[in-house]
Design a protein around this motif. Structure first.
Motif, PDB file in Angstrom:
ATOM      1  N   ILE A 299       0.833  -1.412  -0.110  1.00 45.56           N
ATOM      2  CA  ILE A 299      -0.030  -0.018   0.051  1.00 45.56           C
ATOM      3  C   ILE A 299       0.980   1.084  -0.040  1.00 45.56           C
ATOM      4  O   ILE A 299       0.674   2.117  -0.724  1.00 45.56           O
ATOM      5  CB  ILE A 299      -0.893  -0.063   1.305  1.00 45.56           C
ATOM      6  CG1 ILE A 299      -1.897  -1.051   0.992  1.00 45.56           C
ATOM      7  CG2 ILE A 299      -1.778   1.433   1.267  1.00 45.56           C
ATOM      8  CD1 ILE A 299      -2.846  -1.367   2.108  1.00 45.56           C
ATOM      9  N   THR A 300       1.924   1.187   0.811  1.00 44.31           N
ATOM     10  CA  THR A 300       2.742   2.588   0.947  1.00 44.31           C
ATOM     11  C   THR A 300       3.347   2.814  -0.527  1.00 44.31           C
ATOM     12  O   THR A 300       3.826   3.795  -1.022  1.00 44.31           O
ATOM     13  CB  THR A 300       3.508   2.315   2.046  1.00 44.31           C
ATOM     14  OG1 THR A 300       4.746   1.315   1.767  1.00 44.31           O
ATOM     15  CG2 THR A 300       3.099   2.551   3.378  1.00 44.31           C
ATOM     16  N   GLY A 301       4.082   1.565  -1.156  1.00 43.64           N
ATOM     17  CA  GLY A 301       4.420   1.722  -2.402  1.00 43.64           C
ATOM     18  C   GLY A 301       3.455   2.496  -3.662  1.00 43.64           C
ATOM     19  O   GLY A 301       3.707   3.240  -4.298  1.00 43.64           O
ATOM     20  N   LEU A 302       2.191   1.827  -3.508  1.00 40.55           N
ATOM     21  CA  LEU A 302       1.051   2.321  -4.372  1.00 40.55           C
ATOM     22  C   LEU A 302       0.961   3.592  -4.023  1.00 40.55           C
ATOM     23  O   LEU A 302       0.532   4.587  -4.930  1.00 40.55           O
ATOM     24  CB  LEU A 302       0.003   1.364  -4.115  1.00 40.55           C
ATOM     25  CG  LEU A 302      -0.003   0.001  -4.646  1.00 40.55           C
ATOM     26  CD1 LEU A 302      -1.059  -0.895  -4.108  1.00 40.55           C
ATOM     27  CD2 LEU A 302       0.021   0.150  -6.006  1.00 40.55           C
ATOM     28  N   VAL A 303       0.680   4.414  -2.668  1.00 33.73           N
ATOM     29  CA  VAL A 303       0.461   5.652  -2.446  1.00 33.73           C
ATOM     30  C   VAL A 303       1.575   6.466  -2.777  1.00 33.73           C
ATOM     31  O   VAL A 303       1.259   7.629  -3.518  1.00 33.73           O
ATOM     32  CB  VAL A 303       0.130   5.682  -0.878  1.00 33.73           C
ATOM     33  CG1 VAL A 303      -0.004   7.204  -0.313  1.00 33.73           C
ATOM     34  CG2 VAL A 303      -1.106   4.970  -0.691  1.00 33.73           C
ATOM     35  N   CYS A 304       2.846   6.048  -2.417  1.00 36.63           N
ATOM     36  CA  CYS A 304       4.050   6.840  -2.878  1.00 36.63           C
ATOM     37  C   CYS A 304       4.137   7.326  -4.254  1.00 36.63           C
ATOM     38  O   CYS A 304       4.511   8.359  -4.610  1.00 36.63           O
ATOM     39  CB  CYS A 304       5.290   6.125  -2.361  1.00 36.63           C
ATOM     40  SG  CYS A 304       6.835   7.258  -2.749  1.00 36.63           S
ATOM     41  N   ALA A 356      -0.918   9.080   4.949  1.00 32.96           N
ATOM     42  CA  ALA A 356      -0.484  10.349   5.210  1.00 32.96           C
ATOM     43  C   ALA A 356       0.858  10.503   4.942  1.00 32.96           C
ATOM     44  O   ALA A 356       1.443  11.521   4.359  1.00 32.96           O
ATOM     45  CB  ALA A 356      -0.765  11.001   6.509  1.00 32.96           C
ATOM     46  N   VAL A 357       1.716   9.583   5.795  1.00 35.63           N
ATOM     47  CA  VAL A 357       3.145   9.516   5.369  1.00 35.63           C
ATOM     48  C   VAL A 357       3.602   9.316   4.166  1.00 35.63           C
ATOM     49  O   VAL A 357       4.542  10.070   3.473  1.00 35.63           O
ATOM     50  CB  VAL A 357       3.704   8.571   6.442  1.00 35.63           C
ATOM     51  CG1 VAL A 357       5.338   8.751   6.305  1.00 35.63           C
ATOM     52  CG2 VAL A 357       3.411   9.202   8.099  1.00 35.63           C
ATOM     53  N   ALA A 358       3.006   8.361   3.575  1.00 37.13           N
ATOM     54  CA  ALA A 358       3.489   7.947   1.975  1.00 37.13           C
ATOM     55  C   ALA A 358       3.003   8.766   1.084  1.00 37.13           C
ATOM     56  O   ALA A 358       3.682   9.018   0.165  1.00 37.13           O
ATOM     57  CB  ALA A 358       2.966   6.501   1.791  1.00 37.13           C
ATOM     58  N   GLY A 363       4.509  13.249  -2.601  1.00 41.92           N
ATOM     59  CA  GLY A 363       4.374  14.362  -3.405  1.00 41.92           C
ATOM     60  C   GLY A 363       5.676  15.076  -3.185  1.00 41.92           C
ATOM     61  O   GLY A 363       6.280  15.838  -4.452  1.00 41.92           O
ATOM     62  N   ALA A 364       6.463  14.845  -2.258  1.00 42.32           N
ATOM     63  CA  ALA A 364       7.705  15.531  -2.077  1.00 42.32           C
ATOM     64  C   ALA A 364       8.865  15.095  -3.057  1.00 42.32           C
ATOM     65  O   ALA A 364       9.568  15.638  -3.778  1.00 42.32           O
ATOM     66  CB  ALA A 364       8.540  15.382  -0.537  1.00 42.32           C
ATOM     67  N   LEU A 365       8.769  13.647  -3.328  1.00 45.83           N
ATOM     68  CA  LEU A 365       9.733  12.942  -4.265  1.00 45.83           C
ATOM     69  C   LEU A 365       9.548  13.549  -5.809  1.00 45.83           C
ATOM     70  O   LEU A 365      10.123  13.490  -6.356  1.00 45.83           O
ATOM     71  CB  LEU A 365       9.876  11.676  -3.878  1.00 45.83           C
ATOM     72  CG  LEU A 365      10.163  11.103  -2.743  1.00 45.83           C
ATOM     73  CD1 LEU A 365      10.098   9.357  -2.478  1.00 45.83           C
ATOM     74  CD2 LEU A 365      11.853  11.290  -2.826  1.00 45.83           C
ATOM     75  N   LEU A 396       9.945  23.974  -7.067  1.00 49.24           N
ATOM     76  CA  LEU A 396       8.891  23.206  -7.147  1.00 49.24           C
ATOM     77  C   LEU A 396       8.805  21.976  -5.794  1.00 49.24           C
ATOM     78  O   LEU A 396       7.818  21.715  -5.245  1.00 49.24           O
ATOM     79  CB  LEU A 396       8.861  22.032  -8.378  1.00 49.24           C
ATOM     80  CG  LEU A 396       8.125  21.158  -8.404  1.00 49.24           C
ATOM     81  CD1 LEU A 396       6.478  21.804  -8.550  1.00 49.24           C
ATOM     82  CD2 LEU A 396       8.014  20.539  -9.800  1.00 49.24           C
ATOM     83  N   PHE A 397      10.047  21.727  -5.309  1.00 51.32           N
ATOM     84  CA  PHE A 397       9.998  20.639  -4.108  1.00 51.32           C
ATOM     85  C   PHE A 397       9.487  21.390  -2.920  1.00 51.32           C
ATOM     86  O   PHE A 397       8.592  20.850  -2.223  1.00 51.32           O
ATOM     87  CB  PHE A 397      11.631  20.203  -3.934  1.00 51.32           C
ATOM     88  CG  PHE A 397      11.613  19.484  -2.800  1.00 51.32           C
ATOM     89  CD1 PHE A 397      11.270  18.279  -2.549  1.00 51.32           C
ATOM     90  CD2 PHE A 397      12.065  20.169  -1.428  1.00 51.32           C
ATOM     91  CE1 PHE A 397      11.630  17.526  -1.407  1.00 51.32           C
ATOM     92  CE2 PHE A 397      12.289  19.393  -0.130  1.00 51.32           C
ATOM     93  CZ  PHE A 397      11.905  18.085  -0.290  1.00 51.32           C
ATOM     94  N   LEU A 398       9.907  22.618  -2.907  1.00 51.44           N
ATOM     95  CA  LEU A 398       9.221  23.391  -1.585  1.00 51.44           C
ATOM     96  C   LEU A 398       7.662  23.708  -1.904  1.00 51.44           C
ATOM     97  O   LEU A 398       6.851  23.599  -0.825  1.00 51.44           O
ATOM     98  CB  LEU A 398       9.928  24.793  -1.484  1.00 51.44           C
ATOM     99  CG  LEU A 398      11.519  24.445  -1.343  1.00 51.44           C
ATOM    100  CD1 LEU A 398      12.104  26.003  -1.084  1.00 51.44           C
ATOM    101  CD2 LEU A 398      11.698  23.854   0.351  1.00 51.44           C
TER     102      LEU A 398
END
Length: 487
Positions: A299-304, A356-358, A363-365, A396-398
């Motif tokens: 799930i975390t991979g799919l979300v990320c 939430a974390v993933a 989004g950041a990556l 963009l990262f910020l």
């Protein structure tokens, strides 16, 4: 002789062609298939995933919460929610409410009227009817609120949940969807969320954690011992969720094009990598691979990958998979035992960590790895590129981080207000007695009939009280020599 088919006069006159010139049949077919795949993630995917992951006495209630949400979102969506999310601007973060039920609106070519970028680019207009877009976006809205439910399973009052779903879709989900996707201020600012890392996952994880705070924890005995009642069923739900992500990410270019293909491949690269990395961490620290851990890693991979699925290269999807199998693992397995707030709030299925974390991580990556050529295939925002490609010195990262902060802040605020309002009318959680019993107290039904010939088990105090009158009558009949039919 075959009977002649009856053709409406309007079609005979060519006034309403079934296949107008602007219709791309391939795009339309893929978009409807993608919508069905996303819908299947919720029903039956998350329905049976939740049913299998929880304690036996909560299997039915958990499944029903997901089922109810899937159904309840639809009337809200077509009566007002779709236009609030993808219609004309009311506020910089909200669209104007309106109906999406007439053929005059649903049959013409789809148009997202607010998605022109600072009058430089045209609004997004896919080559299929609005009806297809309405259904596709409904599936995302429904899945989002079902994901939220994972944080409050095994204690939230079903009546409170029934009131919560339409309110949350109206005042929380629609704001995130319009702001990021529908042409709102985050869209205009250049925030990139390919398929819902923020709109779906960060929103559901944040709102779920907030709801868990207000609803309160499970019973102490449930919190200390909460074994899944059917891991094979949970794996089936997880498999539907994983494969359904093909449509979740593959449908978001709004066309069957090369970017859609890349998004699908990246989705599965990241998911598989994340599952393997999470499993490795389990083996290193706990000496055994965990099936539940593998599901969480998947799930975390799919979300990320979701916010950047069609925007990053394959090697970046691998990196994102490694990080999504590591950082959420650390927050769930280590940080949650050290941070007082994470210890206090009872997030039943760890939605905060997996979504939430993933979602924030993804989004950041994306702000780092979004490739300019891939971005130009998808976004109405010109010249978008990640910091890795010298994207304006990391601006963009910020921006991605600031966008995440808005989604977090809005969901904490609005979810809290909604629950506090509901609490005035309906208790947010079940009574202590109902919590001890579970499904039978909430629904008068049980997931598994294991006693006798399909009878319910009658071992609980609540069930005994519910049947006191019947048993008393039966006892009296026996006392007086009457025959009583044995079950």
């Amino acid at each position: 002789m075959a009977a002649a088919s009856v053709v409406p006069v309007a079609y005979q006159q060519g006034l309403v062609p079934a296949a107008p010139d602007w219709l791309n049949k391939g795009d339309n077919a893929w978009q409807m298939i993608s919508a069905a795949l996303v819908g299947m993630q919720g029903m039956p995917g998350l329905v049976i995933l939740y049913a299998g992951l929880v304690k036996k006495k909560w299997a039915l209630n958990s499944a029903f919460m997901a089922l109810y949400a899937f159904a309840a979102v639809m009337p809200c969506w077509v009566l007002w929610g779709y236009k609030m999310s993808f219609g004309h601007e009311l506020l910089p973060f909200w669209g104007k409410a309106g109906l999406a039920v007439s053929q005059d609106y649903l049959i013409p070519q789809a148009l997202l009227p607010s998605t022109h970028y600072k009058n430089i680019t045209a609004a997004i207009q896919p080559l299929y009817p609005t009806a297809t877009m309405v259904f596709f976006q409904y599936a995302f809205a429904a899945v989002t609120v079902i994901l939220l439910a994972g944080a409050v399973l095994a204690r939230m009052s079903i009546k409170a949940w029934m009131a919560f779903v339409p309110l949350w879709i109206t005042f929380s989900y629609s704001v995130g969807a319009y702001s990021v996707w529908g042409g709102g201020f985050l869209f205009q600012w250049g925030i990139m969320d390919y398929s819902g890392g923020y709109v779906v996952h960060l929103a559901s994880g944040t709102a779920g954690f907030t709801a868990a705070y207000w609803v309160g924890p499970r019973l102490k005995e449930d919190r200390e011992e909460f074994p899944p009642n059917n891991l094979l069923l949970a794996l089936t739900g997880a498999g539907i969720l994983w494969m359904g992500w093909t449509g979740f990410n593959g449908g978001d270019p709004f066309a069957a094009n090369v970017d859609s293909s890349l998004a699908v491949l990246n989705t599965h690269i990241c998911a598989a990598t994340s599952l393997l990395v999470w499993t490795c961490w389990d083996v290193i620290f706990f000496k055994k691979p965990s099936v539940i851990g593998a599901i969480q890693g998947m799930i975390t991979g799919l979300v990320c990958i979701t916010p950047g699925a069609g925007l990053v290269q394959g090697w970046a999807a691998l990196v994102m998979g490694i990080l999504s199998g590591s950082i959420p693992w650390y927050t769930m397995m280590c940080l949650s035992r050290q941070v007082p707030l994470l210890q206090k709030v009872d997030d039943t299925l760890g939605v905060f960590h997996t979504h939430a974390v993933a979602g924030t991580l993804g989004g950041a990556l994306t702000g780092l790895f979004a490739h300019p050529d891939l971005s130009s295939m998808f976004l109405a925002v010109p010249n978008s590129k990640g910091a890795f490609y010298h994207g304006r010195g990391g601006v963009l990262f910020l921006k991605q981080l600031v966008g995440a902060m808005f989604i977090i802040g809005w969901n904490v605020l609005v979810t809290s207000i909604i629950l506090l309002v509901i609490k005035v009318v309906i208790p947010l959680r079940m009574t202590e007695e109902e919590l001890r019993v579970g499904d039978n107290a909430a629904h008068g039904e049980e997931a598994y009939a294991l006693a006798g010939k399909g009878q319910r088990e009658q071992s609980t105090e609540y069930s005994m009280k519910q049947n006191d009158a019947e048993k008393s009558t039966e006892y009296s009949m026996k006392q007086y020599g009457a025959e009583v039919e044995e079950p």
